[in-house]
Design an enzyme around this catalytic site. Structure first.
Site, PDB file in Angstrom:
ATOM      1  N   ASP A  15      -2.005   0.153 -97.711  1.00  0.00           N
ATOM      2  CA  ASP A  15      -2.024  -1.120 -96.983  1.00  0.00           C
ATOM      3  C   ASP A  15      -0.612  -1.695 -96.986  1.00  0.00           C
ATOM      4  O   ASP A  15      -0.007  -1.865 -98.047  1.00  0.00           O
ATOM      5  CB  ASP A  15      -2.965  -2.120 -97.667  1.00  0.00           C
ATOM      6  CG  ASP A  15      -4.431  -1.770 -97.462  1.00  0.00           C
ATOM      7  OD1 ASP A  15      -4.727  -0.798 -96.732  1.00  0.00           O
ATOM      8  OD2 ASP A  15      -5.286  -2.477 -98.046  1.00  0.00           O
ATOM      9  N   LYS A  43     -11.078   2.091 -97.291  1.00  0.00           N
ATOM     10  CA  LYS A  43     -12.426   1.726 -97.730  1.00  0.00           C
ATOM     11  C   LYS A  43     -12.970   2.664 -98.807  1.00  0.00           C
ATOM     12  O   LYS A  43     -13.589   2.216 -99.771  1.00  0.00           O
ATOM     13  CB  LYS A  43     -13.383   1.704 -96.542  1.00  0.00           C
ATOM     14  CG  LYS A  43     -13.123   0.556 -95.584  1.00  0.00           C
ATOM     15  CD  LYS A  43     -14.133   0.552 -94.442  1.00  0.00           C
ATOM     16  CE  LYS A  43     -13.695  -0.345 -93.299  1.00  0.00           C
ATOM     17  NZ  LYS A  43     -13.601  -1.769 -93.654  1.00  0.00           N
ATOM     18  N   THR A 225     -24.100  -8.128 -95.072  1.00  0.00           N
ATOM     19  CA  THR A 225     -23.237  -9.124 -95.706  1.00  0.00           C
ATOM     20  C   THR A 225     -22.830 -10.160 -94.664  1.00  0.00           C
ATOM     21  O   THR A 225     -22.640  -9.833 -93.492  1.00  0.00           O
ATOM     22  CB  THR A 225     -21.993  -8.480 -96.348  1.00  0.00           C
ATOM     23  OG1 THR A 225     -21.176  -7.897 -95.329  1.00  0.00           O
ATOM     24  CG2 THR A 225     -22.375  -7.426 -97.371  1.00  0.00           C
ATOM     25  N   GLY A 227     -20.231 -12.675 -95.111  1.00  0.00           N
ATOM     26  CA  GLY A 227     -19.001 -13.376 -95.471  1.00  0.00           C
ATOM     27  C   GLY A 227     -19.283 -14.495 -96.465  1.00  0.00           C
ATOM     28  O   GLY A 227     -20.003 -14.303 -97.449  1.00  0.00           O
ATOM     29  N   ALA A 228     -18.733 -15.666 -96.189  1.00  0.00           N
ATOM     30  CA  ALA A 228     -18.861 -16.818 -97.091  1.00  0.00           C
ATOM     31  C   ALA A 228     -20.316 -17.253 -97.297  1.00  0.00           C
ATOM     32  O   ALA A 228     -20.624 -17.979 -98.245  1.00  0.00           O
ATOM     33  CB  ALA A 228     -18.052 -17.989 -96.556  1.00  0.00           C
ATOM     34  N   ALA A 259     -10.989  -6.120 -98.378  1.00  0.00           N
ATOM     35  CA  ALA A 259     -11.775  -5.349 -99.346  1.00  0.00           C
ATOM     36  C   ALA A 259     -12.924  -6.130 -99.989  1.00  0.00           C
ATOM     37  O   ALA A 259     -13.533  -5.644-100.942  1.00  0.00           O
ATOM     38  CB  ALA A 259     -10.893  -4.731-100.439  1.00  0.00           C
ATOM     39  N   ALA A 260     -13.265  -7.302 -99.443  1.00  0.00           N
ATOM     40  CA  ALA A 260     -14.436  -8.021 -99.971  1.00  0.00           C
ATOM     41  C   ALA A 260     -15.692  -7.164 -99.782  1.00  0.00           C
ATOM     42  O   ALA A 260     -16.497  -6.996-100.705  1.00  0.00           O
ATOM     43  CB  ALA A 260     -14.609  -9.361 -99.259  1.00  0.00           C
ATOM     44  N   GLY A 261     -15.814  -6.602 -98.586  1.00  0.00           N
ATOM     45  CA  GLY A 261     -16.968  -5.740 -98.299  1.00  0.00           C
ATOM     46  C   GLY A 261     -16.971  -4.499 -99.189  1.00  0.00           C
ATOM     47  O   GLY A 261     -18.029  -4.058 -99.657  1.00  0.00           O
ATOM     48  N   ASP A 262     -15.793  -3.947 -99.442  1.00  0.00           N
ATOM     49  CA  ASP A 262     -15.711  -2.744-100.296  1.00  0.00           C
ATOM     50  C   ASP A 262     -16.118  -3.067-101.723  1.00  0.00           C
ATOM     51  O   ASP A 262     -16.816  -2.290-102.384  1.00  0.00           O
ATOM     52  CB  ASP A 262     -14.282  -2.190-100.290  1.00  0.00           C
ATOM     53  CG  ASP A 262     -13.874  -1.730 -98.906  1.00  0.00           C
ATOM     54  OD1 ASP A 262     -14.756  -1.345 -98.116  1.00  0.00           O
ATOM     55  OD2 ASP A 262     -12.660  -1.774 -98.610  1.00  0.00           O
ATOM     56  N   ARG A 295      -8.387 -13.269-104.881  1.00  0.00           N
ATOM     57  CA  ARG A 295      -7.201 -12.532-105.343  1.00  0.00           C
ATOM     58  C   ARG A 295      -6.556 -11.762-104.212  1.00  0.00           C
ATOM     59  O   ARG A 295      -7.244 -11.314-103.295  1.00  0.00           O
ATOM     60  CB  ARG A 295      -7.621 -11.526-106.419  1.00  0.00           C
ATOM     61  CG  ARG A 295      -8.270 -12.173-107.616  1.00  0.00           C
ATOM     62  CD  ARG A 295      -8.719 -11.085-108.542  1.00  0.00           C
ATOM     63  NE  ARG A 295      -9.291 -11.604-109.760  1.00  0.00           N
ATOM     64  CZ  ARG A 295      -9.752 -10.826-110.720  1.00  0.00           C
ATOM     65  NH1 ARG A 295      -9.702  -9.515-110.587  1.00  0.00           N
ATOM     66  NH2 ARG A 295     -10.247 -11.354-111.808  1.00  0.00           N
TER      67      ARG A 295
END
Ligand code: ADP
Ligand code: NA
Length: 310
Positions: A15, A43, A225, A227-228, A259-262, A295
Site C-alpha cells: 500500500d 486483502k 458489514t 461500516g459505522a 482494512a476494516a473489512g479485512d 489506527r
C-alpha cells in the site's frame, strides 16, 4: 495434537499511501498533504495478519514479485509468525501495489495494480502444493483479488475435502449459485451485497432482506458489514429457520478505514474456528474492526488479541 492452521489463499499488495486534503477530481493535480508511506497490505495478507494477531495459526499462499516490495510483504507476514512456505516469487509480474489516497475524514480512494496476484492459480506446481495443504487445514479463507477461476476451483476442492470456506467476495464478482452453496461463510459489505444480489443495500433493513435471500440460496452463514453501523449475520437456527443477528459498531474516532473489512473477516473466522457462537463471533469481529479504524494503515493498524479481549 497441534492445531491445524487456517489457510489464506489471496493477495499481497504494497500500500502506497498519501494523505490528501480531499480526494482529487478527474483531470486534477492535487498536492498531497504528506510524504508517501509504504504499508504492507492486500486483502489476503491483511486477513492472514489479522488472524495471526488474534491468536490463530495461519498459512498464506500467494505470489510476490522479484522486487524489494515482494520481500517486504513476505517479511511482514513472517513478523507475525505466518507460514509463508506457499508463497511463490513470480518471475514475470511485479508485486501487487495499491495506491491509496486518504482524506482527513479517514475515507479513501484506491487503485490496485494486481501484478503477481493475477497469476495465482496459473502455476500448476503451486496449485498442487495448495491442494496438498488443503488436506490438513482447519479452514480456507479467500477474497477476490486473485483470479476468480482460482477462487472457484479452490471452493470446489475444499468442499470436496470438507474444509469450510470463508469467502470475502471483495471486490464483488458474480459467482454461480452452485458455487456459493459450497461456502460455509460469505462476508460482503453493502456495495458487494448489492452487486451480488442485484438489489439495493442502503439500510439495515435492506441488509437483513438481502442477507436472508442469499442465505436461502444455500449459503449457511451470510454476513453483511455496514461500516459505522456494524454488521448483520444471517444463518439458520436449530429448527432450520432463518435467523438474523444485528450487531451495532461502537462510536469511535475514525483515523483510517483501510482494512476494516479485512480485520472483520479475520476476526470472525478466528472466533468461529475457536467454536464461539455466531453471535459472539460477530461481536468479536465488530470489536476488532472498530479498533482497526482508529489506527493508521492496513497491517500496521490491525489489533492484537490483548487489544480486543475475549
Ligand atoms: P469494508 O471495509 O470491506 O468496506 P465496512 O466498511 O463495512 O467494510 O467495515 C467493516 C467493519 O469495520 C464494520 O462492520 C465495522 O465493524 C467496522 N467499521 C468500519 N467503519 C467503522 C466506523 N466508522 N466506526 C466503527 N466501526 C467501523
Ligand atoms: Na465500506
Amino acid at each position: 495434537m497441534p492445531v491445524k492452521p487456517i489457510l489464506v489463499v489471496g493477495s499481497l499488495n504494497m500500500d502506497q499511501v498519501v494523505r490528501v486534503p480531499r480526494l482529487p477530481v478527474m483531470g486534477e493535480t492535487l498536492l498531497g498533504a504528506s510524504s508517501i508511506t509504504f504499508v504492507p497490505g492486500g486483502k489476503g495478507a491483511n486477513q492472514a495478519v489479522a488472524m495471526a494477531r488474534l491468536g490463530a495459526q495461519v498459512q498464506m499462499a500467494g505470489r510476490i514479485g522479484q522486487d524489494p516490495f515482494g520481500q517486504q510483504l513476505k517479511a511482514a507476514l513472517e513478523d507475525d509468525q505466518i507460514d509463508t512456505s506457499l508463497l511463490v516469487t513470480d518471475t514475470e509480474a511485479a508485486s501487487g501495489s495499491a495506491f491509496i489516497f486518504l482524506n482527513e475524514q479517514g475515507e479513501n480512494a484506491i487503485v490496485v495494480s494486481s501484478g503477481s496476484n493475477g497469476n495465482v492459480g496459473k502455476d500448476q506446481r503451486q496449485m498442487e502444493h495448495i491442494f496438498d495443504a488443503l488436506e490438513q487445514v482447519q479452514a480456507l479463507v479467500m477474497q477476490m483479488e486473485i483470479p476468480h477461476e482460482t477462487v472457484e476451483l479452490l471452493i470446489e476442492r475444499a468442499h470436496s475435502l470438507n474444509v469450510p470456506v470463508i469467502l470475502n467476495l471483495a471486490p464483488a464478482h458474480p459467482l454461480r449459485r452452485e458455487t456459493l452453496s459450497k461456502l460455509s461463510v460469505l462476508v460482503v459489505n453493502e456495495t458487494e451485497a448489492s452487486l451480488l444480489s442485484g438489489q439495493p443495500v442502503e439500510s439495515l433493513d435492506d441488509a437483513r432482506h438481502v442477507g436472508a435471500i442469499l442465505h436461502e440460496h444455500g449459503i449457511p452463514t451470510v454476513v453483511i458489514t455496514l461500516g459505522a453501523q456494524g454488521a448483520v449475520l444471517i444463518n439458520a437456527d436449530e429448527q432450520g429457520q432463518t435467523n438474523i443477528i444485528y450487531q451495532q459498531a461502537p462510536k469511535v474516532n475514525v483515523v483510517d478505514t483501510t482494512a476494516a473489512g479485512d480485520c472483520f473477516v479475520g476476526a470472525l473466522t478466528v472466533a468461529l474456528a475457536e467454536g464461539q457462537t455466531p453471535a459472539d463471533a460477530l461481536r468479536f469481529a465488530i470489536r476488532a474492526s472498530s479498533i482497526k479504524v482508529t489506527r493508521f494503515g492496513a497491517q500496521s493498524g490491525l489489533p492484537r488479541r490483548s487489544d480486543v479481549g475475549e
